[in-house]
Design a protein around this motif. Structure first.
Motif, PDB file in Angstrom:
ATOM      1  N   VAL A 113      46.919  51.912  36.132  1.00  0.00           N
ATOM      2  CA  VAL A 113      47.663  50.662  36.237  1.00  0.00           C
ATOM      3  C   VAL A 113      46.823  49.730  37.096  1.00  0.00           C
ATOM      4  CG1 VAL A 113      49.695  49.532  37.216  1.00  0.00           C
ATOM      5  CG2 VAL A 113      49.950  51.642  35.911  1.00  0.00           C
ATOM      6  N   ASP A 114      46.414  48.623  36.519  1.00  0.00           N
ATOM      7  CA  ASP A 114      45.593  47.657  37.245  1.00  0.00           C
ATOM      8  C   ASP A 114      46.517  46.670  37.945  1.00  0.00           C
ATOM      9  OD1 ASP A 114      43.863  45.627  38.106  1.00  0.00           O
ATOM     10  OD2 ASP A 114      42.501  45.927  36.408  1.00  0.00           O
ATOM     11  N   ASN A 115      46.469  46.653  39.259  1.00  0.00           N
ATOM     12  CA  ASN A 115      47.335  45.778  40.044  1.00  0.00           C
ATOM     13  C   ASN A 115      46.720  44.416  40.333  1.00  0.00           C
ATOM     14  OD1 ASN A 115      47.961  48.817  41.606  1.00  0.00           O
ATOM     15  ND2 ASN A 115      49.562  47.722  40.482  1.00  0.00           N
ATOM     16  N   SER A 116      45.571  44.139  39.711  1.00  0.00           N
ATOM     17  CA  SER A 116      44.938  42.842  39.926  1.00  0.00           C
ATOM     18  C   SER A 116      44.891  41.997  38.658  1.00  0.00           C
ATOM     19  CB  SER A 116      43.506  43.025  40.468  1.00  0.00           C
ATOM     20  OG  SER A 116      42.714  43.760  39.554  1.00  0.00           O
ATOM     21  N   ILE A 117      44.972  42.640  37.481  1.00  0.00           N
ATOM     22  CA  ILE A 117      44.967  41.929  36.202  1.00  0.00           C
ATOM     23  C   ILE A 117      46.226  42.334  35.447  1.00  0.00           C
ATOM     24  CG2 ILE A 117      43.768  41.558  34.013  1.00  0.00           C
ATOM     25  CD1 ILE A 117      41.161  42.235  35.394  1.00  0.00           C
ATOM     26  N   TYR A 118      47.199  41.429  35.355  1.00  0.00           N
ATOM     27  CA  TYR A 118      48.459  41.745  34.680  1.00  0.00           C
ATOM     28  C   TYR A 118      49.190  40.450  34.363  1.00  0.00           C
ATOM     29  CZ  TYR A 118      50.309  41.121  39.427  1.00  0.00           C
ATOM     30  OH  TYR A 118      50.622  40.626  40.664  1.00  0.00           O
ATOM     31  N   VAL A 119      50.270  40.571  33.585  1.00  0.00           N
ATOM     32  CA  VAL A 119      51.062  39.400  33.202  1.00  0.00           C
ATOM     33  C   VAL A 119      52.332  39.308  34.037  1.00  0.00           C
ATOM     34  CG1 VAL A 119      52.227  38.193  31.312  1.00  0.00           C
ATOM     35  CG2 VAL A 119      50.148  39.505  30.852  1.00  0.00           C
ATOM     36  N   PHE A 120      53.140  40.370  34.006  1.00  0.00           N
ATOM     37  CA  PHE A 120      54.399  40.392  34.749  1.00  0.00           C
ATOM     38  C   PHE A 120      54.442  41.613  35.660  1.00  0.00           C
ATOM     39  CE2 PHE A 120      55.769  38.449  30.572  1.00  0.00           C
ATOM     40  CZ  PHE A 120      55.787  37.154  31.046  1.00  0.00           C
ATOM     41  N   GLY A 121      55.426  41.612  36.560  1.00  0.00           N
ATOM     42  CA  GLY A 121      55.581  42.749  37.459  1.00  0.00           C
ATOM     43  C   GLY A 121      54.427  42.822  38.436  1.00  0.00           C
ATOM     44  N   THR A 161      58.264  33.891  28.930  1.00  0.00           N
ATOM     45  CA  THR A 161      57.656  33.566  30.224  1.00  0.00           C
ATOM     46  C   THR A 161      58.064  34.530  31.328  1.00  0.00           C
ATOM     47  OG1 THR A 161      59.453  32.008  30.672  1.00  0.00           O
ATOM     48  CG2 THR A 161      57.448  31.118  29.659  1.00  0.00           C
ATOM     49  N   THR A 162      58.917  35.479  31.016  1.00  0.00           N
ATOM     50  CA  THR A 162      59.290  36.528  31.965  1.00  0.00           C
ATOM     51  C   THR A 162      59.304  37.858  31.234  1.00  0.00           C
ATOM     52  OG1 THR A 162      61.663  36.189  31.531  1.00  0.00           O
ATOM     53  CG2 THR A 162      60.696  34.980  33.389  1.00  0.00           C
TER      54      THR A 162
END
Length: 255
Positions: free
Chosen positions: A38-46, A222-223
């Motif tokens: 799980v990449d915590n630097s590249i993501y959309v939500f959460g 958007t969410t």
């Protein structure tokens, strides 16, 4: 934002490990290899997204144990997800599912490297080595950019969407009235079955539904998708109506 309902057969927010299916009837989610995270630097939500780096020496991918997630038969369906890559020359497999027996049924949704088939994006279902369904689109993407993809069946047609916009497709084997095969194997994400080389791809908000979600161009969510129980939604509507009725009663008391 709602979006998780009785039609949702799989919902991966990809925020934490272990990965969790947040659909109403969750499937078991597992990983193979050391290149899944799980990449915590590249993501959309959460606070994270699914990232996979795989090689032929150490294949890695995320998979869901088959519990009927893609058992659509002749029904409509929708595959939703967000996609990101740092190198558009990669061969990116979004979804792959195949029977454990040789020559069985297979499902493949993937994007070729530009050096192969001009980087086309494919939706393919095969049965006993013969194309059951085959559509492709020349979708051009840029590196280091999130894209919203959707693949839908609308009766006798398959449509591709990118960022809410319908894409032009070439049909070499139309789905028509064909029944989708019930594939016995696990559903895999981010696996290149040819040589297992995946140099880096990210996916987020992966949702599969046994219904048609989009009938034309749409506004991208958007969410994150969430679950709104019907009983709570009905209660909200009822409370709103009661508040309105109470207000009207109060106003009438002055006359």
């Amino acid at each position: 934002m709602s979006g998780i309902d009785s039609f949702t057969t799989l919902m991966l927010h990809c925020d934490t490990t272990p990965f969790i299916d947040d659909s109403l009837i969750p499937s078991s989610v597992s990983t193979t290899g050391t290149g899944v995270s799980v990449d915590n630097s590249i993501y959309v939500f959460g606070n994270g997204a699914y990232k996979v780096v795989s090689t032929s020496a150490t294949p890695s991918f995320l998979f869901v144990t088959n519990t009927g997630v893609t058992a659509f038969a002749a029904s409509n369906f929708t595959f939703n997800f967000r996609f990101y890559c740092t190198d558009t020359n990669n061969f990116d497999v979004f979804f792959m599912q195949e029977d454990t027996i040789t020559g069985g049924n297979t499902l493949n949704i993937y994007r070729n490297s530009p050096s192969i088939s001009s980087g086309r994006t494919f939706f393919i279902v095969s049965s006993a080595g013969t194309y059951h369904t085959r559509y492709y689109s020349d979708i051009v993407i840029s590196p280091n950019t999130w894209y919203t993809y959707a693949f839908v069946r609308d009766s006798s047609d398959i449509r591709f969407y990118v960022n809410g916009n319908t894409q032009s497709v070439v049909v070499t084997s139309a789905i028509g009235t064909n029944v989708m095969p019930n594939i016995a194997g696990d559903l895999q994400f981010g696996r290149n079955s040819y040589n297992n080389n995946v140099l880096g791809m990210w996916m987020d908000e992966i949702r599969i539904s046994n219904t048609l979600r989009y009938t034309g161009n749409y506004t991208v969510e958007t969410t994150a998708f969430s679950f709104v129980p019907v009983i709570l939604e009905e209660s909200r509507k009822r409370m709103s109506r009661l508040s309105y009725d109470n207000m009207m009663d109060y106003m009438m008391e002055d006359y």
